[in-house]
Design an enzyme around this catalytic site. Sequence first.
Site, PDB file in Angstrom:
ATOM      1  NE  ARG B  33      -4.197  -1.851   0.677  1.00  0.00           N
ATOM      2  CZ  ARG B  33      -5.198  -1.775   1.543  1.00  0.00           C
ATOM      3  NH1 ARG B  33      -5.319  -0.720   2.335  1.00  0.00           N
ATOM      4  NH2 ARG B  33      -6.087  -2.741   1.628  1.00  0.00           N
ATOM      5  CG  ASP B 142     -14.653   7.198   4.441  1.00  0.00           C
ATOM      6  OD1 ASP B 142     -15.332   6.167   4.332  1.00  0.00           O
ATOM      7  OD2 ASP B 142     -13.406   7.186   4.529  1.00  0.00           O
TER       8      ASP B 142
HETATM    9  C1  LIG Z   1     -15.174  -1.120   4.008  1.00  0.00           C
HETATM   10  S1  LIG Z   1     -15.628   0.597   3.917  1.00  0.00           S
HETATM   11  C2  LIG Z   1     -17.327   0.522   4.398  1.00  0.00           C
HETATM   12  C3  LIG Z   1     -18.238   1.169   3.383  1.00  0.00           C
HETATM   13  C4  LIG Z   1     -19.726   0.991   3.652  1.00  0.00           C
HETATM   14  N1  LIG Z   1     -20.126   1.445   4.963  1.00  0.00           N
HETATM   15  C5  LIG Z   1     -20.123  -0.474   3.473  1.00  0.00           C
HETATM   16  O1  LIG Z   1     -20.422  -1.145   4.441  1.00  0.00           O
HETATM   17  O2  LIG Z   1     -20.125  -0.942   2.337  1.00  0.00           O
HETATM   18  C6  LIG Z   1     -14.795   1.258   5.346  1.00  0.00           C
HETATM   19  C7  LIG Z   1     -14.598   2.765   5.301  1.00  0.00           C
HETATM   20  O3  LIG Z   1     -14.267   3.257   6.598  1.00  0.00           O
HETATM   21  C8  LIG Z   1     -13.397   4.346   6.465  1.00  0.00           C
HETATM   22  N2  LIG Z   1     -12.671   4.555   7.729  1.00  0.00           N
HETATM   23  C9  LIG Z   1     -11.642   3.838   8.231  1.00  0.00           C
HETATM   24  N3  LIG Z   1     -11.219   4.358   9.399  1.00  0.00           N
HETATM   25  C10 LIG Z   1     -12.020   5.430   9.653  1.00  0.00           C
HETATM   26  C11 LIG Z   1     -12.085   6.397  10.707  1.00  0.00           C
HETATM   27  N4  LIG Z   1     -11.238   6.360  11.751  1.00  0.00           N
HETATM   28  N5  LIG Z   1     -13.025   7.358  10.638  1.00  0.00           N
HETATM   29  C12 LIG Z   1     -13.895   7.411   9.589  1.00  0.00           C
HETATM   30  N6  LIG Z   1     -13.883   6.532   8.574  1.00  0.00           N
HETATM   31  C13 LIG Z   1     -12.948   5.558   8.598  1.00  0.00           C
HETATM   32  C14 LIG Z   1     -12.505   3.958   5.308  1.00  0.00           C
HETATM   33  O4  LIG Z   1     -11.927   5.093   4.694  1.00  0.00           O
HETATM   34  C15 LIG Z   1     -13.476   3.218   4.391  1.00  0.00           C
HETATM   35  O5  LIG Z   1     -13.968   4.046   3.377  1.00  0.00           O
END
Ligand SMILES: C[S@@+](CC[C@H](N)C(=O)[O-])C[C@H]1O[C@@H](n2cnc3c(N)ncnc32)[C@H](O)[C@@H]1O
Lengths: 127, 284
Positions: B33, B142
């Site tokens: 990454r 996000d």
């Molecule tokens: C797997 S996606 C989930 C998307 C959607 N909620 C779903 O279930 O399909 C996880 C997301 O969480 C975000 N994320 C990770 N750590 C975070 C944080 N500390 N605060 C806010 N968002 C975060 C990532 O950038 C990513 O876009």
Amino acid sequence: MKTCLVVDDSSVVRKVARRILEDLAFTVREAADGQAALDACDEAMPDGILLDWNMPVMEGLEFLQILRKREGGDVPRVIFCTTNNDFEHITKAIEAGANEYIMKPFDQDILREKLEEVGLLEKAPAT
Amino acid sequence: MISATDYDFFKKFLKLHSGLILSDDKHYLLESRLVPLLRKFELPDFSRLAANLRDNANSVVAQAVIEAMTTNESLFFRDKTPFEVFTTVMLPKLHAARPPSAPLRIWCAAASTGQEPYSLAMTLKENPHLIGTRRVEFLCTDLSNEVLERAASGRYNQFEVQRGLPIQMLMKYFKKVDDMWEITPQLKTGMTFRKLNLLHPFVGLGQFDIVFCRNVLIYFDAPTKTDILNRIAKVTAPDGYLVLGGAETVMGLGEAYRPLPNQRGFYVPNVPAPASMSAAVASR
Ligand SMILES: C[S@@+](CC[C@H](N)C(=O)[O-])C[C@H]1O[C@@H](n2cnc3c(N)ncnc32)[C@H](O)[C@@H]1O
């Protein structure tokens, strides 16, 4: 076991689709054009049909239109699977009685989810 | 190669800034990454990258490292059930409980590339009778700016629109622009996209009726999860809902929420007894 007829003039695509479908526990038959597919349906109506559009002898759309008029032809769930990925083609396919539409290239996840969508597969557990 | 010292540094850095728990065997993931970032910021190796972050944890480079380590995978109507419970339970309950003029407020707390809020918006459009003329507001947040920009654009490639989205929905709510599919502007009505780190305080957000916080808590440790759940509960209406991902639960993570009976993955706030009631009990 559910049966699926894969209709595509490319033996490579048929092989790829067969592998995915067999992994998902389908019994697979193949046809290389629309006429061959109609013959296969005469033999035994499949549960699902994965249908290419552009093929020699008889193309996918014509096959579907004929199939849907036949006795028992409303039963198979038909998923178009084609490189024709514009609005017009999709509309025509749905009007002709397609249940779903896959735009090539596709992968295993897409095919599995579309099969779920048309009710040929149980919903996978939460992802 | 990342040295042991630097690996440890990246691990602590990520835990602190995004909550991500990186186990000790993720060298390959971390390297794959971060390699593109070395090129992008013209850094010779990982230790220089680490040094850069030590100097300034709020730089563009730092944000890029944090974003690069997030998993952004999402799909339309993910797991299906949440969208069914949304129409069968949540909307009817909330619509009946709110005065007609009050907007319904929904927060997608890890919105990623937007499939989740847009799936909800499509669900609303498909069920207009459920809320009548009531306004609906979506806050989509996000940690990653990059995914939020994509979410706000509403543009998806051919693969993305085939993940979870029934073909009828694609035809109804998208139009094709070159090689991409673009969601109709109508569905963006009432949507706000904003960067928000779940580790940071939720100030100025207002109160929500429904919070979708799906597939993000899995990356955090238990104390972080508990803290986030407690703070989400504080910005959720007492009769509101929390929706977690299919593999997530509030079990063992504090007292803020309890499950909806017979519905895995759906939670309601544990509301303390009203003050008057506890006073009455105390005076007995
Ligand atoms: C797997 S996606 C989930 C998307 C959607 N909620 C779903 O279930 O399909 C996880 C997301 O969480 C975000 N994320 C990770 N750590 C975070 C944080 N500390 N605060 C806010 N968002 C975060 C990532 O950038 C990513 O876009």
